[in-house]
Enzyme design. Structure first.
Site, mmCIF file in Angstrom:
data_model
loop_
_atom_site.group_PDB
_atom_site.id
_atom_site.type_symbol
_atom_site.label_atom_id
_atom_site.label_comp_id
_atom_site.label_asym_id
_atom_site.label_seq_id
_atom_site.Cartn_x
_atom_site.Cartn_y
_atom_site.Cartn_z
ATOM 1 N N ASN A 1 0.603 -1.108 -0.208
ATOM 2 C CA ASN A 1 -0.021 -0.188 -0.036
ATOM 3 C C ASN A 1 0.818 1.134 -0.058
ATOM 4 O OD1 ASN A 1 -1.675 2.157 0.484
ATOM 5 N ND2 ASN A 1 -2.376 1.438 2.460
ATOM 6 N N TRP A 2 0.978 1.803 -1.166
ATOM 7 C CA TRP A 2 1.718 3.093 -1.210
ATOM 8 C C TRP A 2 1.344 4.381 -0.823
ATOM 9 C CZ3 TRP A 2 4.308 2.509 -6.864
ATOM 10 C CH2 TRP A 2 5.241 1.383 -7.161
ATOM 11 N N LYS A 3 0.186 4.275 -0.137
ATOM 12 C CA LYS A 3 -0.556 5.440 0.534
ATOM 13 C C LYS A 3 -0.319 6.608 -0.239
ATOM 14 C CE LYS A 3 -0.261 3.105 4.865
ATOM 15 N NZ LYS A 3 -0.077 3.071 6.332
ATOM 16 N N HIS B 1 -9.279 1.082 4.816
ATOM 17 C CA HIS B 1 -8.141 0.922 5.627
ATOM 18 C C HIS B 1 -8.332 1.923 6.457
ATOM 19 C CE1 HIS B 1 -4.118 2.257 6.438
ATOM 20 N NE2 HIS B 1 -3.566 1.407 5.868
ATOM 21 N N GLU C 1 -6.678 4.303 7.928
ATOM 22 C CA GLU C 1 -6.340 5.939 7.880
ATOM 23 C C GLU C 1 -7.763 6.313 7.127
ATOM 24 O OE1 GLU C 1 -2.786 5.379 5.605
ATOM 25 O OE2 GLU C 1 -1.792 4.734 7.522
ATOM 26 N N GLU D 1 -5.001 -5.341 10.396
ATOM 27 C CA GLU D 1 -4.032 -4.173 10.459
ATOM 28 C C GLU D 1 -4.146 -3.414 11.974
ATOM 29 O OE1 GLU D 1 -2.191 -2.697 6.620
ATOM 30 O OE2 GLU D 1 -3.775 -1.596 6.917
ATOM 31 N N GLY E 1 2.909 1.896 10.967
ATOM 32 C CA GLY E 1 3.764 3.050 10.527
ATOM 33 C C GLY E 1 4.379 3.315 11.898
ATOM 34 N N SER F 1 3.766 -2.498 10.179
ATOM 35 C CA SER F 1 5.191 -2.510 10.425
ATOM 36 C C SER F 1 5.752 -4.022 9.900
ATOM 37 C CB SER F 1 5.669 -2.276 11.900
ATOM 38 O OG SER F 1 5.187 -0.906 12.250
ATOM 39 N N GLY G 1 3.197 -1.130 4.214
ATOM 40 C CA GLY G 1 3.106 0.134 3.956
ATOM 41 C C GLY G 1 4.563 0.504 3.475
ATOM 42 N N GLY G 2 5.176 1.264 4.684
ATOM 43 C CA GLY G 2 6.436 2.138 4.361
ATOM 44 C C GLY G 2 7.525 0.823 3.698
#
Ligand code: 13P
Length: 252
Positions: free
Chosen positions: A11-13, A97, A99, A169, A175, A215, A236-237
């Site tokens: 997920n590149w957000k 998600h 977010e 998640e 994150g 993470s 993510g990251g």
């Protein structure tokens, strides 16, 4: 042994311009060309979907979007429909998600409508669920998951949902560098699978893929994937860099 094919999803957000997205996707395609028995997905921002689809087309890497709107078309300024995502080359879509729940008013009801729209268009929905830190500390993890699964999938039957993927998640692990322990993740995944079994029967519960997100890094993916109810990861990251993401894809 289960027969579920692992899915490693990135997920590149809200990261990467089109040229950056195309470059990372191109490098990833090369790095994972020799993989087998694992499904791979990346979800760039909407504006990068079309250029990235040209890079990943015909490769091991599938394309996903990070959201959709449930209407087919109309006066809904700023929104994008499932058919539009398909026309941009998507095969997957992330729905619900944390977010989006936290910042953009996503609820279990809107999630429910979005899943229907995704399935009707032939997209694979990746339904995200998970508790906040306060909820975990208050001992509410299972009740939160129960509500998110039951309300998000309200009025569906197993036959509708064959394509569904679930991503657990925990919000406190996103994150933060603080991944859930393998035992915490396995416990939640096992509980989610039991919820699916109660609502949709054992065959579907056995087949549905449940990804872990929060993470995930090259250093912790193998331990997570050793757990019996963890069928992949939503990253993510560590998905923003082709080298680190390809190491997660090659967790075996
Ligand atoms: P991180 O891997 O950066 O913790 O993000 C997880 C996530 O939110 C994926 O959807």
């Amino acid at each position: 042994m289960n027969t579920r094919t692992p899915l490693i999803a990135g997920n590149w957000k809200m990261y990467k311009t089109n040229s950056e997205a195309v470059q990372t996707a191109g490098r990833l395609v090369e790095l994972v060309a020799d993989t087998a028995d694992v499904d791979i997905m990346i979800a760039p921002v909407f504006t990068a979907l079309d250029p990235v689809s040209k890079v990943v087309g015909g490769s091991r890497v599938g394309l996903g979007a990070q959201n959709l709107y449930w209407e087919k078309e109309g006066a809904y300024t700023g929104e994008i429909s499932a058919d539009m995502l398909v026309s941009a080359g998507c095969r997957y879509v992330i729905i619900g998600h944390s977010e989006r729940r936290q910042y953009f008013g996503e609820t279990d009801d809107t999630v429910n409508k979005k899943i229907r729209a995704a399935l009707d268009a032939g997209l694979i929905p990746v339904l995200c669920i998970g508790e906040t830190e306060d909820e975990r500390e208050a001992g509410q993890t299972f009740s939160v998951l129960d509500k998110q699964v039951k309300s998000g999938l309200k009025e569906y039957v197993a036959d509708d949902l064959a394509a569904l993927v679930i991503a657990y998640e925990p919000v406190w692990a996103i994150g933060t560098g603080k991944s859930a322990t393998t035992d915490q993740a396995q416990e939640a995944h096992n509980y989610i699978r039991s919820l699916i079994k109660d609502s949709f029967g054992p065959a579907f519960a056995d087949a549905v893929r449940i990804l872990y997100g929060g993470s995930v890094k090259p250093a912790n993916i193998s331990q997570l994937m050793d757990m019996p109810d963890i069928d992949g990861a939503l990253v993510g990251g560590a998905s923003l860099d082709a080298d680190s993401f390809s190491r997660i894809v090659k967790f075996k």
